[in-house]
Write a protein that holds these residues in place. Structure first.
Motif, PDB file in Angstrom:
ATOM      1  N   GLN A  52      -9.836   0.272  -8.819  1.00 46.76           N
ATOM      2  CA  GLN A  52      -9.673   1.692  -8.581  1.00 46.76           C
ATOM      3  C   GLN A  52     -10.242   2.054  -7.205  1.00 46.76           C
ATOM      4  N   VAL A  94       0.828  -1.203   0.000  1.00 44.40           N
ATOM      5  CA  VAL A  94       0.000   0.000   0.000  1.00 44.40           C
ATOM      6  C   VAL A  94       0.866   1.258   0.000  1.00 44.40           C
ATOM      7  N   LYS A  95       1.957   1.214   0.732  1.00 44.55           N
ATOM      8  CA  LYS A  95       2.814   2.389   0.882  1.00 44.55           C
ATOM      9  C   LYS A  95       3.654   2.663  -0.365  1.00 44.55           C
ATOM     10  N   GLY A 103      -5.115   2.858   5.998  1.00 44.45           N
ATOM     11  CA  GLY A 103      -4.455   3.245   4.757  1.00 44.45           C
ATOM     12  C   GLY A 103      -5.343   3.025   3.546  1.00 44.45           C
ATOM     13  N   ILE A 104      -6.029   1.885   3.496  1.00 47.80           N
ATOM     14  CA  ILE A 104      -6.942   1.595   2.387  1.00 47.80           C
ATOM     15  C   ILE A 104      -8.087   2.606   2.369  1.00 47.80           C
ATOM     16  N   SER A 163     -10.580   5.000  -4.895  1.00 49.22           N
ATOM     17  CA  SER A 163     -10.472   6.453  -4.910  1.00 49.22           C
ATOM     18  C   SER A 163     -11.812   7.042  -4.486  1.00 49.22           C
ATOM     19  N   ASN A 185      -8.253   5.580   3.659  1.00 45.77           N
ATOM     20  CA  ASN A 185      -7.774   6.931   3.341  1.00 45.77           C
ATOM     21  C   ASN A 185      -7.655   7.137   1.836  1.00 45.77           C
ATOM     22  N   LYS A 186      -7.275   6.093   1.119  1.00 39.38           N
ATOM     23  CA  LYS A 186      -7.168   6.196  -0.331  1.00 39.38           C
ATOM     24  C   LYS A 186      -8.528   6.500  -0.967  1.00 39.38           C
ATOM     25  N   THR A 199      -2.809   3.657  -8.892  1.00 43.73           N
ATOM     26  CA  THR A 199      -3.960   4.504  -9.165  1.00 43.73           C
ATOM     27  C   THR A 199      -4.117   4.582 -10.670  1.00 43.73           C
ATOM     28  N   ASP A 253      -3.559  -5.520  -7.850  1.00 44.79           N
ATOM     29  CA  ASP A 253      -2.369  -4.763  -8.252  1.00 44.79           C
ATOM     30  C   ASP A 253      -1.201  -5.675  -8.575  1.00 44.79           C
ATOM     31  N   LYS A 286      -7.635  -5.483  -3.456  1.00 43.49           N
ATOM     32  CA  LYS A 286      -6.857  -4.418  -4.090  1.00 43.49           C
ATOM     33  C   LYS A 286      -5.392  -4.822  -4.253  1.00 43.49           C
ATOM     34  N   TRP A 313       1.333   1.174  -4.616  1.00 46.72           N
ATOM     35  CA  TRP A 313      -0.087   1.437  -4.859  1.00 46.72           C
ATOM     36  C   TRP A 313      -0.308   1.841  -6.309  1.00 46.72           C
TER      37      TRP A 313
END
Length: 371
Positions: A244, A23-24, A322-323, A246, A325-326, A29, A192, A188, A27
């Protein structure tokens, strides 16, 4: 025994460290390409007895930031016994780009014994968009949903998964929200990495090319997890999946209102889990194995057991924050700290209920037990 339990718990801790690292630093997008091009899109909704929640979805549709003349709304009333059809007839009469299909008894199970898959297959025959958007009648979508979804497509992508948040209005709803973040967080990271995952029936987009080449919903085998099956069909045709996460692709769904309904939902989901590749079963089995290991550790050495349990809760919580927040969402840390107590009980009961020789009730229909 002690070291065996420490090994299982240690694997889970390593798992969350890897997830946090992904994630850090890795990631993905999927940037929008929709600048001058405004493709035609079709939104397909299957509704059955949704008079309570349907108005919220329709209101969110009215707030979509996309040219109305480029949207085709397709609704299927799947033999509802409440005011669903009446609500849809009234809404479609006010919108020139909307139409309603009322499924008759002769169309029931025409393409699939799964009522939702059958309804979507019928709607797919009428879709004229370059992209097909799917959500559920008890959901709400973001105003940027279409622009973000179309923009996430790149070369060879056939399906884009969005992100869905459970609207928590109670303690049980709050735990379901965390559970969804955890599940979609795994999806996710796996997506990815290019690992085969699933679709998301209440928030996904399929390109017309991928839908037609895969046969769409009308060619799926009988299943209770039609989003998983269509994602498989699309991937078999050589298309890839993008996830995605977001604010623009964020949708909202309702929590299950009772524990019995939650178990019915999980029993249905488990029928899909049991068809996953062996590596997914091992990963999911490890999640349950953690609880067995940590309980044994606490019994053998309370200090070590409680310390490792706390580390796991913190790593898991940071990952979920973290997820979320995205997607522009803040999570209540109180739920995160006690989530494992809920998760353990729900997991155990789900496994027991899945193997219990009973049928699955879904959308007021009874489906045979699939094991």
């Amino acid at each position: 025994m002690l070291w065996f339990c420490i090994g299982i718990v240690g694997l889970i801790l390593i798992q969350f460290v890897v997830l946090l690292f992904r994630v850090k630093f890795f990631w993905k997008t999927h940037q929008g390409k929709l600048s001058t091009e405004v493709p035609q899109v079709s939104i397909l909704i299957a509704a059955r007895n949704e008079e309570k929640d349907l108005p919220d979805l329709l209101t969110s549709f009215e707030q979509l930031d996309y040219p109305a003349d480029r949207i085709q709304f397709l609704f299927a009333d799947d033999q509802s016994t409440d005011r669903t059809a009446e609500i849809l007839v009234d809404w479609c009469a006010k919108h020139d780009n909307a139409s309603l299909l009322s499924i008759t008894s002769s169309q029931n199970a025409l393409f699939n014994e799964n009522g939702k898959a059958n309804a979507l297959a019928l709607l797919g025959e009428k879709a004229n968009g370059d992209y097909y958007f799917f959500t559920d009648a008890d959901c709400e979508v973001n105003p940027a949903w279409i622009r973000e979804g179309v923009g996430a497509f790149a070369e060879n992508v056939g399906l884009v998964i969005g992100i869905t948040q459970v609207k928590a209005l109670s303690l049980m709803g709050g735990f379901q929200e965390i559970d969804w973040w955890l599940t979609l967080g795994f999806v996710k990271v796996a997506t990815d990495l290019g690992i085969q995952t699933t679709g998301l029936g209440n928030n996904m987009v399929i390109s017309k090319a991928a839908y037609e080449q895969s046969g769409g919903f009308k060619d799926l085998p009988f299943c209770l997890t039609e989003d998983l099956e269509i994602s498989r069909a699309i991937q078999r045709e050589g298309f890839s999946i993008a996830h995605q996460v977001s604010p623009g692709m964020l949708a909202f769904t309702k929590p299950e209102s009772s524990f019995s309904k939650l178990l019915n939902q999980r029993k249905r989901w488990m029928s899909g889990v049991m068809t996953l590749p062996i590596y997914w079963k091992l990963i999911l089995g490890l999640q349950f194995g953690y609880f067995v290991g940590i309980i044994a550790l606490i019994a053998i050495n309370p200090l070590v057991g409680m310390s490792l349990a706390l580390i796991k809760i913190l790593l898991q919580g940071i990952f979920l924050v973290g997820i979320a927040n995205k997607a522009g969402v803040k999570i209540n840390w109180l739920y995160l700290l006690v989530f494992d107590f809920y998760n353990f009980n729900t997991t155990v009961l789900t496994i027991l209920y899945y193997f219990w020789p009973s049928k699955t009730k879904w959308k007021s229909r009874i489906y045979p037990c699939i094991t």
